[in-house]
Write a protein that holds these residues in place. Structure first.
Motif, PDB file in Angstrom:
ATOM      1  N   GLY A  10      -4.418   9.131  -4.608  1.00  0.00           N
ATOM      2  CA  GLY A  10      -5.764   8.547  -4.653  1.00  0.00           C
ATOM      3  C   GLY A  10      -6.052   7.659  -3.468  1.00  0.00           C
ATOM      4  O   GLY A  10      -6.222   6.453  -3.606  1.00  0.00           O
ATOM      5  N   PHE A  11      -6.130   8.262  -2.290  1.00  0.00           N
ATOM      6  CA  PHE A  11      -6.436   7.476  -1.100  1.00  0.00           C
ATOM      7  C   PHE A  11      -7.826   6.857  -1.216  1.00  0.00           C
ATOM      8  O   PHE A  11      -8.774   7.516  -1.652  1.00  0.00           O
ATOM      9  N   ASP A  12      -7.967   5.590  -0.819  1.00  0.00           N
ATOM     10  CA  ASP A  12      -9.265   4.935  -0.880  1.00  0.00           C
ATOM     11  C   ASP A  12      -9.708   4.363   0.463  1.00  0.00           C
ATOM     12  O   ASP A  12     -10.768   3.739   0.544  1.00  0.00           O
ATOM     13  N   SER A  13      -8.921   4.565   1.497  1.00  0.00           N
ATOM     14  CA  SER A  13      -9.321   4.197   2.854  1.00  0.00           C
ATOM     15  C   SER A  13      -8.910   5.331   3.779  1.00  0.00           C
ATOM     16  O   SER A  13      -7.840   5.915   3.600  1.00  0.00           O
ATOM     17  N   TRP A  14      -9.756   5.609   4.772  1.00  0.00           N
ATOM     18  CA  TRP A  14      -9.508   6.747   5.670  1.00  0.00           C
ATOM     19  C   TRP A  14      -9.739   6.345   7.117  1.00  0.00           C
ATOM     20  O   TRP A  14     -10.602   5.517   7.420  1.00  0.00           O
ATOM     21  N   GLY A  15      -8.966   6.983   7.993  1.00  0.00           N
ATOM     22  CA  GLY A  15      -9.232   6.871   9.401  1.00  0.00           C
ATOM     23  C   GLY A  15     -10.311   7.862   9.805  1.00  0.00           C
ATOM     24  O   GLY A  15     -10.781   8.649   8.981  1.00  0.00           O
ATOM     25  N   GLN A  16     -10.667   7.850  11.077  1.00  0.00           N
ATOM     26  CA  GLN A  16     -11.744   8.729  11.545  1.00  0.00           C
ATOM     27  C   GLN A  16     -11.261  10.143  11.782  1.00  0.00           C
ATOM     28  O   GLN A  16     -12.074  11.054  11.907  1.00  0.00           O
ATOM     29  N   GLY A  17      -9.953  10.327  11.843  1.00  0.00           N
ATOM     30  CA  GLY A  17      -9.395  11.658  12.043  1.00  0.00           C
ATOM     31  C   GLY A  17      -9.123  11.953  13.506  1.00  0.00           C
ATOM     32  O   GLY A  17      -9.790  11.431  14.404  1.00  0.00           O
ATOM     33  N   THR A  18      -8.153  12.809  13.737  1.00  0.00           N
ATOM     34  CA  THR A  18      -7.825  13.247  15.091  1.00  0.00           C
ATOM     35  C   THR A  18      -7.602  14.756  15.066  1.00  0.00           C
ATOM     36  O   THR A  18      -6.955  15.283  14.164  1.00  0.00           O
ATOM     37  N   GLN A  19      -8.168  15.438  16.037  1.00  0.00           N
ATOM     38  CA  GLN A  19      -8.103  16.905  16.075  1.00  0.00           C
ATOM     39  C   GLN A  19      -6.762  17.370  16.619  1.00  0.00           C
ATOM     40  O   GLN A  19      -6.306  16.896  17.670  1.00  0.00           O
ATOM     41  N   VAL A  20      -6.168  18.300  15.905  1.00  0.00           N
ATOM     42  CA  VAL A  20      -4.968  18.992  16.377  1.00  0.00           C
ATOM     43  C   VAL A  20      -5.312  20.470  16.456  1.00  0.00           C
ATOM     44  O   VAL A  20      -5.707  21.071  15.461  1.00  0.00           O
ATOM     45  N   THR A  21      -5.139  21.040  17.634  1.00  0.00           N
ATOM     46  CA  THR A  21      -5.423  22.448  17.842  1.00  0.00           C
ATOM     47  C   THR A  21      -4.168  23.113  18.386  1.00  0.00           C
ATOM     48  O   THR A  21      -3.615  22.676  19.395  1.00  0.00           O
ATOM     49  N   VAL A  22      -3.730  24.149  17.688  1.00  0.00           N
ATOM     50  CA  VAL A  22      -2.532  24.880  18.086  1.00  0.00           C
ATOM     51  C   VAL A  22      -2.971  26.236  18.597  1.00  0.00           C
ATOM     52  O   VAL A  22      -3.504  27.061  17.851  1.00  0.00           O
ATOM     53  N   SER A  23      -2.734  26.461  19.857  1.00  0.00           N
ATOM     54  CA  SER A  23      -3.184  27.696  20.501  1.00  0.00           C
ATOM     55  C   SER A  23      -2.052  28.705  20.585  1.00  0.00           C
ATOM     56  O   SER A  23      -0.905  28.357  20.878  1.00  0.00           O
ATOM     57  N   SER A  24      -2.414  29.955  20.318  1.00  0.00           N
ATOM     58  CA  SER A  24      -1.422  31.021  20.435  1.00  0.00           C
ATOM     59  C   SER A  24      -1.544  31.716  21.777  1.00  0.00           C
ATOM     60  O   SER A  24      -0.790  32.628  22.079  1.00  0.00           O
ATOM     61  N   TYR A  36       0.824  -1.198   0.000  1.00  0.00           N
ATOM     62  CA  TYR A  36       0.000   0.000   0.000  1.00  0.00           C
ATOM     63  C   TYR A  36       0.866   1.258   0.000  1.00  0.00           C
ATOM     64  O   TYR A  36       2.031   1.234   0.402  1.00  0.00           O
ATOM     65  N   THR A  37       0.276   2.337  -0.417  1.00  0.00           N
ATOM     66  CA  THR A  37       0.826   3.665  -0.204  1.00  0.00           C
ATOM     67  C   THR A  37       0.020   4.298   0.924  1.00  0.00           C
ATOM     68  O   THR A  37      -1.202   4.335   0.860  1.00  0.00           O
ATOM     69  N   MET A  38       0.705   4.756   1.950  1.00  0.00           N
ATOM     70  CA  MET A  38       0.040   5.352   3.109  1.00  0.00           C
ATOM     71  C   MET A  38       0.247   6.858   3.095  1.00  0.00           C
ATOM     72  O   MET A  38       1.118   7.377   2.380  1.00  0.00           O
ATOM     73  N   GLY A  39      -0.511   7.548   3.897  1.00  0.00           N
ATOM     74  CA  GLY A  39      -0.313   8.988   3.928  1.00  0.00           C
ATOM     75  C   GLY A  39      -1.151   9.697   4.974  1.00  0.00           C
ATOM     76  O   GLY A  39      -1.926   9.074   5.703  1.00  0.00           O
ATOM     77  N   TRP A  40      -0.958  11.000   5.030  1.00  0.00           N
ATOM     78  CA  TRP A  40      -1.695  11.863   5.935  1.00  0.00           C
ATOM     79  C   TRP A  40      -2.297  13.030   5.156  1.00  0.00           C
ATOM     80  O   TRP A  40      -1.682  13.535   4.208  1.00  0.00           O
ATOM     81  N   SER A  41      -3.465  13.436   5.598  1.00  0.00           N
ATOM     82  CA  SER A  41      -4.062  14.645   5.061  1.00  0.00           C
ATOM     83  C   SER A  41      -4.665  15.402   6.231  1.00  0.00           C
ATOM     84  O   SER A  41      -4.748  14.877   7.349  1.00  0.00           O
ATOM     85  N   ARG A  42      -5.081  16.622   5.986  1.00  0.00           N
ATOM     86  CA  ARG A  42      -5.721  17.411   7.038  1.00  0.00           C
ATOM     87  C   ARG A  42      -6.786  18.302   6.431  1.00  0.00           C
ATOM     88  O   ARG A  42      -6.734  18.634   5.245  1.00  0.00           O
ATOM     89  N   GLN A  43      -7.726  18.675   7.277  1.00  0.00           N
ATOM     90  CA  GLN A  43      -8.776  19.585   6.844  1.00  0.00           C
ATOM     91  C   GLN A  43      -9.074  20.557   7.961  1.00  0.00           C
ATOM     92  O   GLN A  43      -9.475  20.152   9.055  1.00  0.00           O
ATOM     93  N   ALA A  44      -8.864  21.823   7.664  1.00  0.00           N
ATOM     94  CA  ALA A  44      -9.156  22.889   8.614  1.00  0.00           C
ATOM     95  C   ALA A  44     -10.592  23.360   8.400  1.00  0.00           C
ATOM     96  O   ALA A  44     -11.150  23.203   7.306  1.00  0.00           O
ATOM     97  N   PRO A  45     -11.204  23.965   9.422  1.00  0.00           N
ATOM     98  CA  PRO A  45     -12.586  24.440   9.280  1.00  0.00           C
ATOM     99  C   PRO A  45     -12.734  25.397   8.113  1.00  0.00           C
ATOM    100  O   PRO A  45     -11.966  26.357   7.976  1.00  0.00           O
ATOM    101  N   GLY A  46     -13.691  25.113   7.260  1.00  0.00           N
ATOM    102  CA  GLY A  46     -13.960  25.987   6.137  1.00  0.00           C
ATOM    103  C   GLY A  46     -12.990  25.883   4.983  1.00  0.00           C
ATOM    104  O   GLY A  46     -13.078  26.650   4.018  1.00  0.00           O
ATOM    105  N   LYS A  47     -12.080  24.938   5.060  1.00  0.00           N
ATOM    106  CA  LYS A  47     -11.084  24.787   3.996  1.00  0.00           C
ATOM    107  C   LYS A  47     -11.154  23.385   3.395  1.00  0.00           C
ATOM    108  O   LYS A  47     -11.697  22.466   3.994  1.00  0.00           O
ATOM    109  N   GLU A  48     -10.584  23.249   2.213  1.00  0.00           N
ATOM    110  CA  GLU A  48     -10.550  21.944   1.570  1.00  0.00           C
ATOM    111  C   GLU A  48      -9.483  21.058   2.212  1.00  0.00           C
ATOM    112  O   GLU A  48      -8.504  21.552   2.775  1.00  0.00           O
ATOM    113  N   ARG A  49      -9.706  19.775   2.070  1.00  0.00           N
ATOM    114  CA  ARG A  49      -8.704  18.832   2.566  1.00  0.00           C
ATOM    115  C   ARG A  49      -7.420  18.974   1.759  1.00  0.00           C
ATOM    116  O   ARG A  49      -7.461  19.157   0.536  1.00  0.00           O
TER     117      ARG A  49
END
Length: 126
Positions: A112-126, A32-45
């Protein structure tokens, strides 16, 4: 079908580091090819990184180079995303993903990812 479970997200401060883990089960991720993606509120993955199942080859998005590192431990069916010098704009839901096609079929950055995890939230506070 492969099942992907992420862990390691949370609330951190600007400049902190965080390591995300993704464990695959259900089917072997060999080839397999594995990977990471992210999606911020209001933005595309957006794709962050892709890595060959055995970790020999990897690609990281331009915006993440120098701060994010992807790695894998094939014996544990686990992939990691090490994130350093985190910024508020890194706040997003981070998802682990898999592409059942081999690394040689990769069309970076149009993975072309075809399987996804449920996602985990990362929040960076200033």
């Amino acid at each position: 079908q492969v099942r992907l479970v992420e862990s390691g997200g949370g609330l951190v401060q600007v400049g902190d580091s965080l390591r995300l883990s993704c464990t695959a089960s259900g089917r072997t991720i060999s080839r397999y090819t594995m990977g990471w993606s992210r999606q911020a509120p209001g933005k595309e993955r957006e794709v962050i990184a892709a890595i060959e199942y055995d970790g020999r080859s990897a690609r990281v998005a331009d915006y993440a180079q120098g701060r994010f590192t992807v790695s894998s431990d094939n014996a544990k069916n686990t992939m990691y995303l090490e994130m350093n010098s985190l910024k508020p704009e890194d706040t997003a839901v981070y998802s682990c993903a898999a592409d059942s096609r081999p690394w040689t079929a990769l069309d970076w950055p149009h993975v072309g990812f075809d399987s996804w995890g449920q996602g985990t939230q990362v929040t960076v506070s200033s």
